[in-house]
Write a protein that holds these residues in place. Structure first.
Motif, PDB file in Angstrom:
ATOM      1  N   TYR A 191      -2.265 -14.982  -9.590  1.00 57.21           N
ATOM      2  CA  TYR A 191      -2.695 -13.781  -8.865  1.00 57.21           C
ATOM      3  C   TYR A 191      -3.154 -12.713  -9.872  1.00 57.21           C
ATOM      4  CZ  TYR A 191      -2.505  -9.975  -5.408  1.00 57.21           C
ATOM      5  OH  TYR A 191      -2.812  -8.913  -4.585  1.00 57.21           O
ATOM      6  N   SER A 192      -2.300 -12.434 -10.866  1.00 53.77           N
ATOM      7  CA  SER A 192      -2.639 -11.374 -11.832  1.00 53.77           C
ATOM      8  C   SER A 192      -3.869 -11.753 -12.646  1.00 53.77           C
ATOM      9  CB  SER A 192      -1.458 -11.110 -12.763  1.00 53.77           C
ATOM     10  OG  SER A 192      -0.328 -10.772 -12.016  1.00 53.77           O
ATOM     11  N   VAL A 213      -6.782 -10.963 -10.605  1.00 55.36           N
ATOM     12  CA  VAL A 213      -7.005  -9.514 -10.528  1.00 55.36           C
ATOM     13  C   VAL A 213      -7.902  -9.109 -11.705  1.00 55.36           C
ATOM     14  CG1 VAL A 213      -5.881  -7.256 -10.806  1.00 55.36           C
ATOM     15  CG2 VAL A 213      -4.900  -8.955  -9.260  1.00 55.36           C
ATOM     16  N   LYS A 214      -7.569  -9.639 -12.885  1.00 55.29           N
ATOM     17  CA  LYS A 214      -8.373  -9.315 -14.076  1.00 55.29           C
ATOM     18  C   LYS A 214      -9.801  -9.859 -13.936  1.00 55.29           C
ATOM     19  CE  LYS A 214      -4.458  -9.442 -17.248  1.00 55.29           C
ATOM     20  NZ  LYS A 214      -4.540  -8.409 -18.252  1.00 55.29           N
ATOM     21  N   GLU A 222     -11.750  -7.689 -11.608  1.00 51.58           N
ATOM     22  CA  GLU A 222     -12.195  -6.445 -12.239  1.00 51.58           C
ATOM     23  C   GLU A 222     -13.451  -6.688 -13.076  1.00 51.58           C
ATOM     24  OE1 GLU A 222      -8.903  -4.248 -13.989  1.00 51.58           O
ATOM     25  OE2 GLU A 222     -10.313  -3.130 -15.220  1.00 51.58           O
ATOM     26  N   VAL A 260      -9.030  -6.946  -5.626  1.00 48.60           N
ATOM     27  CA  VAL A 260      -9.898  -6.014  -6.366  1.00 48.60           C
ATOM     28  C   VAL A 260     -11.266  -5.929  -5.688  1.00 48.60           C
ATOM     29  CG1 VAL A 260     -11.000  -5.529  -8.577  1.00 48.60           C
ATOM     30  CG2 VAL A 260      -8.735  -6.592  -8.524  1.00 48.60           C
ATOM     31  N   GLU A 283      -4.841 -15.088 -19.478  1.00 42.63           N
ATOM     32  CA  GLU A 283      -5.698 -14.103 -20.157  1.00 42.63           C
ATOM     33  C   GLU A 283      -7.170 -14.393 -19.878  1.00 42.63           C
ATOM     34  OE1 GLU A 283      -4.426 -14.196 -24.278  1.00 42.63           O
ATOM     35  OE2 GLU A 283      -2.330 -13.933 -23.676  1.00 42.63           O
ATOM     36  N   THR A 310       1.301 -10.899 -23.809  1.00 43.51           N
ATOM     37  CA  THR A 310       0.925  -9.590 -23.272  1.00 43.51           C
ATOM     38  C   THR A 310       2.174  -8.783 -22.935  1.00 43.51           C
ATOM     39  OG1 THR A 310      -1.111 -10.484 -22.361  1.00 43.51           O
ATOM     40  CG2 THR A 310      -0.340  -8.425 -21.412  1.00 43.51           C
ATOM     41  N   TYR A 314     -11.147   1.845 -12.658  1.00 39.04           N
ATOM     42  CA  TYR A 314     -10.593   0.496 -12.486  1.00 39.04           C
ATOM     43  C   TYR A 314      -9.087   0.495 -12.797  1.00 39.04           C
ATOM     44  CZ  TYR A 314     -15.432  -0.889 -12.118  1.00 39.04           C
ATOM     45  OH  TYR A 314     -16.735  -1.013 -11.696  1.00 39.04           O
ATOM     46  N   PHE A 324      -6.163  -1.506 -11.797  1.00 34.89           N
ATOM     47  CA  PHE A 324      -5.669  -2.737 -11.184  1.00 34.89           C
ATOM     48  C   PHE A 324      -4.743  -3.424 -12.185  1.00 34.89           C
ATOM     49  CE2 PHE A 324      -9.905  -2.028  -9.356  1.00 34.89           C
ATOM     50  CZ  PHE A 324      -9.619  -2.048  -8.003  1.00 34.89           C
ATOM     51  N   GLY A 325      -3.878  -4.281 -11.693  1.00 36.58           N
ATOM     52  CA  GLY A 325      -3.032  -5.067 -12.592  1.00 36.58           C
ATOM     53  C   GLY A 325      -1.592  -4.590 -12.622  1.00 36.58           C
ATOM     54  N   ASN A 326      -0.846  -5.136 -13.574  1.00 37.75           N
ATOM     55  CA  ASN A 326       0.612  -4.955 -13.572  1.00 37.75           C
ATOM     56  C   ASN A 326       1.119  -3.901 -14.546  1.00 37.75           C
ATOM     57  OD1 ASN A 326       0.708  -7.153 -11.782  1.00 37.75           O
ATOM     58  ND2 ASN A 326       0.717  -8.610 -13.494  1.00 37.75           N
ATOM     59  N   ILE A 377       4.184 -13.592  -4.565  1.00 38.37           N
ATOM     60  CA  ILE A 377       3.125 -12.778  -3.931  1.00 38.37           C
ATOM     61  C   ILE A 377       3.655 -11.367  -3.673  1.00 38.37           C
ATOM     62  CG2 ILE A 377       2.016 -12.439  -1.662  1.00 38.37           C
ATOM     63  CD1 ILE A 377       0.226 -14.117  -3.257  1.00 38.37           C
ATOM     64  N   SER A 386       3.456  -9.469  -6.852  1.00 39.75           N
ATOM     65  CA  SER A 386       2.064  -9.080  -7.137  1.00 39.75           C
ATOM     66  C   SER A 386       1.627  -7.940  -6.231  1.00 39.75           C
ATOM     67  CB  SER A 386       1.121 -10.268  -6.927  1.00 39.75           C
ATOM     68  OG  SER A 386       1.464 -11.315  -7.794  1.00 39.75           O
ATOM     69  N   ARG A 429      -4.832   5.240  -7.640  1.00 36.34           N
ATOM     70  CA  ARG A 429      -6.256   5.406  -7.295  1.00 36.34           C
ATOM     71  C   ARG A 429      -6.461   6.466  -6.211  1.00 36.34           C
ATOM     72  NH1 ARG A 429      -6.370  -0.269  -7.153  1.00 36.34           N
ATOM     73  NH2 ARG A 429      -6.666  -0.225  -4.905  1.00 36.34           N
ATOM     74  N   ASN A 463      -1.963  -7.062 -26.131  1.00 32.27           N
ATOM     75  CA  ASN A 463      -1.696  -8.477 -26.378  1.00 32.27           C
ATOM     76  C   ASN A 463      -1.308  -8.644 -27.846  1.00 32.27           C
ATOM     77  OD1 ASN A 463      -1.934 -11.264 -26.913  1.00 32.27           O
ATOM     78  ND2 ASN A 463      -3.336 -11.495 -25.191  1.00 32.27           N
TER      79      ASN A 463
END
Lengths: 311, 208
Positions: free
Chosen positions: A131-132, A135-136, A139, A173, A294, B91, B126, B128-130, B148, B151, B162, B188
């Motif tokens: 999922y993540s 998302v990347k 984007e 996204v 990644e 990461t 933008y 988005f993400g964790n 899920i 996430s 946002r 990273n």
């Protein structure tokens, strides 16, 4: 007594031979993998087997050929043959649960790799954070298309959770941008040839698309082939997922835009290490462990090679 | 009615009763309501996280200039000391704070020159993400039965940023403004690139 004594001695000798043989035999670990018809899963299975061997076990790889009935046969075989653990890449998130339950009932721990089953029965599930990762990719997709255009999505196996985790991550996204319109969404079962066929028929109905998002690299390569045949490869951006060898090369060659690099080595080795810990007595494991993915594109592709980082 | 017929009817009645009994399940309404209320709501979780928990992480945020200095001198130690992540991998996410002057405003970012003379970027489009979920170090995978849901928590936190944090900031920020900020950075360890590091804002204050 004279007749019985030689018989007892013979039994003693045979018993000693058997003990000697079992002392030399390594305990067995089964690696049950959804398919060996995709190099990514071959790498996953072989890495898990290699790590199990390093840890002192006798591994055996079973190919389910994307068939849950065959997978059931492999589980029956592994349970009956006294395997100590199963490192498992399931074929179907729901359909494979019965096999995991059977192993659990027989006292054989199951460690899922990369693909999830919808059950708490596995001892642990080591899964890519699909999922993540998507998302990347989503984007990057939005930025590359400058928030507008039409696109196609090729889904993987509809019964696999990864298919939907990837799709949902991507749409979490992309759906924020009303200028991006999905004109077709079809399954190609994570298969390169099917993806080519599906893409060819989609292109007949929608010849002017700007991009294709694919749930894995095999489908991305199939979609790319269809775009080449239609003379649209230079115009349409293609995104995959996995970090497979041909996709990484295709990014280097400027053929596809990006992929999400998974780390099958990390997943396979973690699963084998967990199995070893279980066999040695450990009983508490996290139910699910996500493994980070990644994004690989033209800007960083030289830092990566297939199935993981370049060292 | 013959004896045989009577037995036949009795058997049919028993079978019908059995089918009816097995087809109908009666549950307490309170149990049904309780089952419904236990289903996870990511938006509610994120709101509670944002209002009641995130300040704990902000209080522990490392100064961005100090972090960058440590990442240059001893990256391994800096990753261990300040980095958080739920997923296995190289990461890691860092909760940072700092002050700086706006160098430039682009469509997607506000470029900053920090008081420690580092150039960095605040993401303004933008988000988005964790980054915020993980940098806080407050969310554990063991609290979730479903990945899920985990996430979706990130998605809902990002939505708050946002929709609540960025619009008023984007309307007022100008080049040369002085800012105070807290936020989250994703880095990273295997491919460390501080020049492109982008801060996902949590708190933004313009000091004219």
């Amino acid at each position: 007594m004279r007749r019985v004594l030689p018989l007892l001695l013979l039994l003693l000798v045979l018993g000693a031979c058997r003990n000697h043989q079992s002392a030399n035999q390594h305990p067995k670990i089964a690696v049950v993998v959804s398919t060996l018809n995709n190099p990514w899963f071959v790498f996953l299975a072989q890495t898990a087997a290699a790590r199990a061997k390093e840890l002192g076990y006798e591994p055996r790889i079973f190919d389910s050929q994307n068939n849950t009935a065959l997978e059931t046969d492999h589980f029956d075989d592994a349970i009956a043959s006294g395997y100590k653990a199963i490192l498992f890449n399931p074929t179907d998130a729901n359909g494979s649960v019965v096999n995991v339950n059977k192993a659990k009932a027989a006292g054989v721990p199951v460690f899922c790799m990369d693909r999830e089953v919808n059950s708490a029965a596995p001892t642990s599930q080591i899964l890519s954070d699909s999922y993540s990762g998507c998302v990347k990719l989503g984007e990057l997709f939005v930025k590359t298309l400058h928030q507008k255009g039409t696109y196609v999505e090729l889904l993987g196996l509809v019964a696999d959770n990864n298919t939907w985790n990837r799709s949902k991550g991507f749409h979490s996204v992309v759906d924020e941008y009303p200028g991006l319109k999905m004109v077709a969404q079809q399954s190609a079962d994570f298969d390169r040839n099917k993806a080519m066929d599906v893409m060819q028929s989609i292109l007949q109905a929608h010849p002017d698309i700007d991009a294709v998002f694919c749930g894995n690299d095999a489908m991305a390569m199939g979609a790319y082939q269809a775009l080449v045949a239609a003379g649209k490869a230079n115009k349409v951006k293609v995104i995959g997922f996995d970090g497979a060898e041909d996709a990484v090369q295709a990014i280097k060659d400027g053929k596809i835009l990006a992929t999400a690099m998974q780390f099958p080595k990390v997943m396979a080795q973690t699963a084998a290490n967990y199995a070893n810990d279980y066999i040695k007595g450990k009983r508490i494991f996290p139910a699910k462990i996500p493994v980070g993915v990644e994004v690989v594109n033209q800007t960083n592709v030289n830092e990566y090679m297939a199935y993981g980082k370049k060292n | 009615m013959s004896m045989k017929k009577a037995i036949k009817y009795i058997v049919w009645v028993v079978v019908l009763l059995l089918v009816a009994f097995k087809s109908v399940y009666i549950k307490k309404l309170s149990d049904v309501k309780a089952a419904k209320s236990t289903s996870f709501n990511a938006a509610t979780y994120a709101q509670n996280f944002w209002k009641n928990k995130l300040s704990q992480a902000e209080a522990k945020a490392v100064d961005v200039d100090e972090l960058f200095a440590q990442l240059k001198s001893n990256p391994k130690e800096a990753f261990q000391k300040y980095g958080h992540a739920i997923a296995i991998g190289s990461t890691r996410f860092f909760m940072v704070k700092g002050k700086g002057t706006v160098r430039q405003i682009t469509a997607d970012e506000v470029e900053l020159n920090t008081t420690g003379a580092n150039n960095t970027q605040l993401a303004t489009t933008y988000v988005f993400g964790n980054a915020v979920r993980d940098a806080s170090g407050l969310v554990s995978i063991n609290d979730f039965t479903n990945t899920i849901d985990l996430s979706n928590v990130s998605g809902e936190i990002d939505k708050i940023i946002r929709k609540q944090v960025l619009p008023p900031f984007r309307q007022t920020v100008k080049a040369e403004d002085h800012l105070e900020f807290t936020g989250a950075i994703e880095l990273n360890e295997a491919h460390l690139n501080l020049a492109d590091a982008e801060i996902i804002p949590v708190n933004l204050k313009i000091i004219k």
